[in-house]
Motif scaffolding. Structure first.
Motif, PDB file in Angstrom:
ATOM      1  N   ASN A 161       0.857  -1.184   0.000  1.00 46.84           N
ATOM      2  CA  ASN A 161       0.000   0.000   0.000  1.00 46.84           C
ATOM      3  C   ASN A 161       0.895   1.237   0.000  1.00 46.84           C
ATOM      4  O   ASN A 161       1.774   1.392   0.854  1.00 46.84           O
ATOM      5  N   LEU A 162       0.701   2.143  -0.968  1.00 49.43           N
ATOM      6  CA  LEU A 162       1.567   3.315  -1.087  1.00 49.43           C
ATOM      7  C   LEU A 162       1.415   4.270   0.089  1.00 49.43           C
ATOM      8  O   LEU A 162       2.261   5.144   0.300  1.00 49.43           O
ATOM      9  N   LEU A 163       0.330   4.109   0.858  1.00 51.14           N
ATOM     10  CA  LEU A 163       0.156   4.938   2.055  1.00 51.14           C
ATOM     11  C   LEU A 163       0.850   4.335   3.272  1.00 51.14           C
ATOM     12  O   LEU A 163       1.001   5.011   4.295  1.00 51.14           O
ATOM     13  N   GLU A 164       1.239   3.089   3.176  1.00 43.61           N
ATOM     14  CA  GLU A 164       1.886   2.408   4.304  1.00 43.61           C
ATOM     15  C   GLU A 164       3.091   1.623   3.789  1.00 43.61           C
ATOM     16  O   GLU A 164       3.163   0.398   3.905  1.00 43.61           O
ATOM     17  N   LEU A 165       4.058   2.326   3.234  1.00 43.15           N
ATOM     18  CA  LEU A 165       5.239   1.673   2.673  1.00 43.15           C
ATOM     19  C   LEU A 165       6.103   1.084   3.784  1.00 43.15           C
ATOM     20  O   LEU A 165       6.226   1.664   4.869  1.00 43.15           O
ATOM     21  N   PRO A 166       6.705  -0.078   3.537  1.00 43.91           N
ATOM     22  CA  PRO A 166       7.590  -0.668   4.558  1.00 43.91           C
ATOM     23  C   PRO A 166       8.845   0.171   4.745  1.00 43.91           C
ATOM     24  O   PRO A 166       9.240   0.941   3.866  1.00 43.91           O
ATOM     25  N   SER A 167       9.467   0.020   5.886  1.00 41.49           N
ATOM     26  CA  SER A 167      10.713   0.742   6.150  1.00 41.49           C
ATOM     27  C   SER A 167      11.829   0.167   5.297  1.00 41.49           C
ATOM     28  O   SER A 167      11.750  -0.957   4.796  1.00 41.49           O
ATOM     29  N   GLY A 168      12.880   0.946   5.129  1.00 39.68           N
ATOM     30  CA  GLY A 168      14.017   0.470   4.340  1.00 39.68           C
ATOM     31  C   GLY A 168      13.675   0.374   2.863  1.00 39.68           C
ATOM     32  O   GLY A 168      12.934   1.195   2.312  1.00 39.68           O
ATOM     33  N   CYS A 169      14.201  -0.632   2.217  1.00 45.43           N
ATOM     34  CA  CYS A 169      13.902  -0.877   0.804  1.00 45.43           C
ATOM     35  C   CYS A 169      12.440  -1.336   0.676  1.00 45.43           C
ATOM     36  O   CYS A 169      12.020  -2.277   1.362  1.00 45.43           O
ATOM     37  N   THR A 170      11.685  -0.698  -0.197  1.00 44.27           N
ATOM     38  CA  THR A 170      10.268  -1.043  -0.308  1.00 44.27           C
ATOM     39  C   THR A 170      10.045  -2.452  -0.848  1.00 44.27           C
ATOM     40  O   THR A 170       8.970  -3.020  -0.669  1.00 44.27           O
ATOM     41  N   PHE A 171      11.048  -3.025  -1.478  1.00 43.62           N
ATOM     42  CA  PHE A 171      10.902  -4.361  -2.053  1.00 43.62           C
ATOM     43  C   PHE A 171      11.328  -5.464  -1.089  1.00 43.62           C
ATOM     44  O   PHE A 171      11.119  -6.643  -1.351  1.00 43.62           O
ATOM     45  N   HIS A 172      11.882  -5.110   0.057  1.00 45.41           N
ATOM     46  CA  HIS A 172      12.491  -6.134   0.914  1.00 45.41           C
ATOM     47  C   HIS A 172      11.501  -7.207   1.416  1.00 45.41           C
ATOM     48  O   HIS A 172      11.902  -8.370   1.579  1.00 45.41           O
ATOM     49  N   PRO A 173      10.193  -6.905   1.645  1.00 46.37           N
ATOM     50  CA  PRO A 173       9.314  -7.998   2.090  1.00 46.37           C
ATOM     51  C   PRO A 173       9.123  -9.095   1.043  1.00 46.37           C
ATOM     52  O   PRO A 173       8.730 -10.211   1.393  1.00 46.37           O
ATOM     53  N   ARG A 174       9.408  -8.792  -0.209  1.00 44.46           N
ATOM     54  CA  ARG A 174       9.209  -9.768  -1.281  1.00 44.46           C
ATOM     55  C   ARG A 174      10.525 -10.239  -1.894  1.00 44.46           C
ATOM     56  O   ARG A 174      10.512 -11.095  -2.779  1.00 44.46           O
ATOM     57  N   CYS A 175      11.617  -9.681  -1.461  1.00 47.30           N
ATOM     58  CA  CYS A 175      12.913  -9.950  -2.089  1.00 47.30           C
ATOM     59  C   CYS A 175      13.502 -11.276  -1.613  1.00 47.30           C
ATOM     60  O   CYS A 175      13.448 -11.602  -0.423  1.00 47.30           O
ATOM     61  N   PHE A 176      14.073 -12.031  -2.551  1.00 51.42           N
ATOM     62  CA  PHE A 176      14.676 -13.315  -2.200  1.00 51.42           C
ATOM     63  C   PHE A 176      16.120 -13.158  -1.713  1.00 51.42           C
ATOM     64  O   PHE A 176      16.781 -14.146  -1.394  1.00 51.42           O
ATOM     65  N   LYS A 177      16.638 -11.909  -1.630  1.00 50.22           N
ATOM     66  CA  LYS A 177      18.008 -11.681  -1.169  1.00 50.22           C
ATOM     67  C   LYS A 177      18.062 -10.672  -0.025  1.00 50.22           C
ATOM     68  O   LYS A 177      19.088 -10.053   0.209  1.00 50.22           O
ATOM     69  N   THR A 178      16.956 -10.528   0.704  1.00 48.76           N
ATOM     70  CA  THR A 178      16.882  -9.534   1.767  1.00 48.76           C
ATOM     71  C   THR A 178      17.898  -9.814   2.880  1.00 48.76           C
ATOM     72  O   THR A 178      18.071 -10.961   3.309  1.00 48.76           O
ATOM     73  N   GLN A 179      18.555  -8.757   3.333  1.00 42.90           N
ATOM     74  CA  GLN A 179      19.458  -8.826   4.490  1.00 42.90           C
ATOM     75  C   GLN A 179      19.036  -7.746   5.488  1.00 42.90           C
ATOM     76  O   GLN A 179      18.149  -6.935   5.212  1.00 42.90           O
ATOM     77  N   ALA A 180      19.670  -7.735   6.640  1.00 41.76           N
ATOM     78  CA  ALA A 180      19.240  -6.850   7.721  1.00 41.76           C
ATOM     79  C   ALA A 180      19.252  -5.387   7.298  1.00 41.76           C
ATOM     80  O   ALA A 180      18.337  -4.613   7.633  1.00 41.76           O
TER      81      ALA A 180
END
Length: 556
Positions: A161-180
């Motif tokens: 939701n563009l009104l509730e973007l995640p912190s950090g990289c916006t793609f990190h909840p779906r990314c297969f290479k996410t790090q801290a």
């Protein structure tokens, strides 16, 4: 346009409009300039839109999804047209599209956006060969490709939701290479290679491995031969014989004077078999009769002639009282998930209805079945009391599939079920169809104009043109060695998402024929590169030219 912006007189404006229509490739521009938009095909409407955009001699044209709903042949024509206009007029084009094939053939540089932000910017060749951002790489892997039936790799989750973007990289909840670091600090768009920028802390391809090389498969020919082998002799589940449907049209003025009727032969003498444990793909350009064929089998449109045999009965002759039992065994998934679900009913009401009607379920048994149906399509019971407008397009299509599964059908007819979906969502739905078909054991007739989708999902393919079948056979064999000239040109016209692959030189030209009061001869003769006089005079019959390969062509 010419009168209000350039001050032309009425006659000069008409002459200029006709000339511009001619320049963008509209056939018979004098005649078609007097028609209304609804009287034109999708390809012609898009050409008219391009003519309007060019009328005042702009330096920049913004093309927003110009080919998203068009057939592969019309896409190729418009692609060539835009390139010609760029050269002739010095035109700059800002292309907005989710079609990677179009982007790879038309763009020079590409910017990939996610959740309102740019995540990668580079030349088209660098982006398709060595993407830096994981989102870009995921998009490239998610698209079906001709000649490949490997399971697609969809992107997990949904766009935030563009009104509730995640912190950090916006793609990190779906990314297969996410790090801290990705969860706390938003990456800036910066240059990682010369001319190639990415907003990522850990770019995907810095080791020099080409994504294009990953797609190159030395055993592709062997896999192609293995996929879609000829039917194994199983009993036909559904048999269509000599099915025909005509629609009477309002006569034009000359026809009224002569007392002639105008009749559109939407489906003309179509026969085929759907075998058990098989999926039949139906492919062709707009207006070829695909959707009408599906509606005839579903008895949503009455047939004029022919038979449809299922379980030892001609279902076209069933009395209306027995049609409800037929609905239980033959279900449909339609193209537009936004209009195929009733907007005033909750998911609970939508899914409960077939369970109550066909199985008389109530109480705990009904609630357990609802939970099972949602789980089967990757959703949960928390969605039961929501309305369709509260879901994304992909989620709505999952609900449509769940509704079709509710009656435990033996046949599902899917009419363009992924054509309106984005690449990643399309991959999710195609994988879901494959998984459910394996687990539930239903058979499918899958209608689509996207050849890569047809190859991905079906074992057999039916190619239609002008209301008739041009070719029918195992999918892999038809794609590997098409026998009918139309099939060959249709396959060549499909745009691969690879900037290194040239657009086919021998493309399919002209507009698809509309079978209004058709006369004898092959319906493809006017566009066929190898047509002879006999093709225009003699109607070819659909005949078996090779084992399990039927073709309607006098020259095969």
């Amino acid at each position: 346009m010419y009168r209000y912006h350039l001050g032309y007189s009425k006659q000069d404006a008409r002459d200029a409009a006709v000339d511009m229509l001619r320049r963008v490739g509209v056939p018979r521009p004098e005649e078609l300039s007097r028609r209304y938009p609804h009287e034109l095909s999708g390809g012609l409407r898009q050409r008219v839109a391009i003519a309007m955009a060019l009328a005042c001699g702009p330096k920049l044209v913004i093309a927003d999804e110009p080919t998203s709903a068009l057939d592969v042949t019309i896409q190729a024509q418009l692609l060539e047209l835009i390139k010609e206009l760029q050269g002739d007029h010095g035109l700059a084009t800002l292309l907005i599209s989710h079609d990677l094939g179009i982007v790879s053939k038309l763009a020079d540089t590409v910017m990939v956006m996610y959740a309102g932000r740019p995540v990668e910017y580079s030349s088209v060749k660098d982006l398709f060969d060595r993407p830096l951002h994981p989102y870009t790489e995921s998009l490239l892997y998610a698209r079906p490709r001709k000649g490949s039936q490997e399971s697609l790799r969809p992107i997990a989750g949904t766009i935030p939701n563009l009104l509730e973007l995640p912190s950090g990289c916006t793609f990190h909840p779906r990314c297969f290479k996410t790090q801290a670091l990705c969860t706390t600090e938003a990456p800036a768009l910066k240059e990682w290679r010369r001319g190639q920028l990415a907003a990522c802390h850990f770019p995907a391809e810095l080791k020099g491995i080409s994504l294009r090389e990953k797609y190159t498969d030395a055993t592709a020919a062997a896999k192609l031969a293995e996929h879609g082998n000829a039917p194994d002799g199983k009993e036909p589940l559904l048999r269509v014989k000599n099915l025909s449907k005509q629609f009477n049209l309002a006569p034009l003025f000359p026809d009224r004077l002569m007392g002639r009727l105008r009749s559109l032969h939407a489906v003309d003498d179509v026969s085929f078999v759907l075998s058990t444990e098989r999926t039949l793909g139906v492919v062709g350009e707009s207006g070829c009769g695909k959707t009408t064929l599906a509606k005839l089998i579903l008895r949503l449109v009455p047939a004029d002639e022919g038979e449809v045999w299922y379980s030892g009965r001609d279902i076209l002759r069933l009395p209306s009282g027995q049609v409800r039992a037929l609905r239980k065994e033959i279900q449909a998934v339609f193209q537009d998930p936004f209009s195929s679900l009733p907007p005033r009913m909750t998911v609970r009401q939508i899914l409960s209805r077939p369970l109550r009607i066909h199985f008389q379920m109530r109480g705990t048994e009904l609630q357990d079945r609802l939970a099972y149906l949602l789980t089967a399509v990757g959703m949960g019971t928390e969605h039961l009391d929501r309305y369709p407008h509260e879901f994304s397009g992909g989620q709505r299509q999952r609900l449509a599939i769940s509704r079709a599964l509710a009656s435990v059908p033996k046949v599902i007819i899917a009419d363009e079920p992924v054509s309106s979906l984005d690449v990643s969502v399309q991959a999710q739905v195609l994988n879901l169809f494959s998984e459910l078909r394996h687990n539930w054991g239903f058979n499918m007739i899958f209608v689509s104009h996207d050849l890569s989708v047809i190859y991905q999902i079906s074992e057999d393919v039916l190619v239609m043109y002008g209301g008739k079948i041009m070719e029918h056979g195992p999918t892999a064999e038809v794609f590997k060695d098409p026998l009918h000239p139309y099939t060959k040109l249709l396959i060549e016209a499909a745009l691969e998402p690879d900037p290194h692959t040239p657009v086919a030189a021998n493309r399919l030209k002209g507009e698809p024929m509309t079978p209004i009061n058709p006369v004898g001869g092959c319906r493809f003769a006017s566009r066929c590169p190898i047509a002879e006089d006999m093709c225009r005079d003699t109607t070819p019959q659909l005949e078996e030219k090779r084992p399990d390969r039927r073709v309607a062509c006098l020259k095969v």
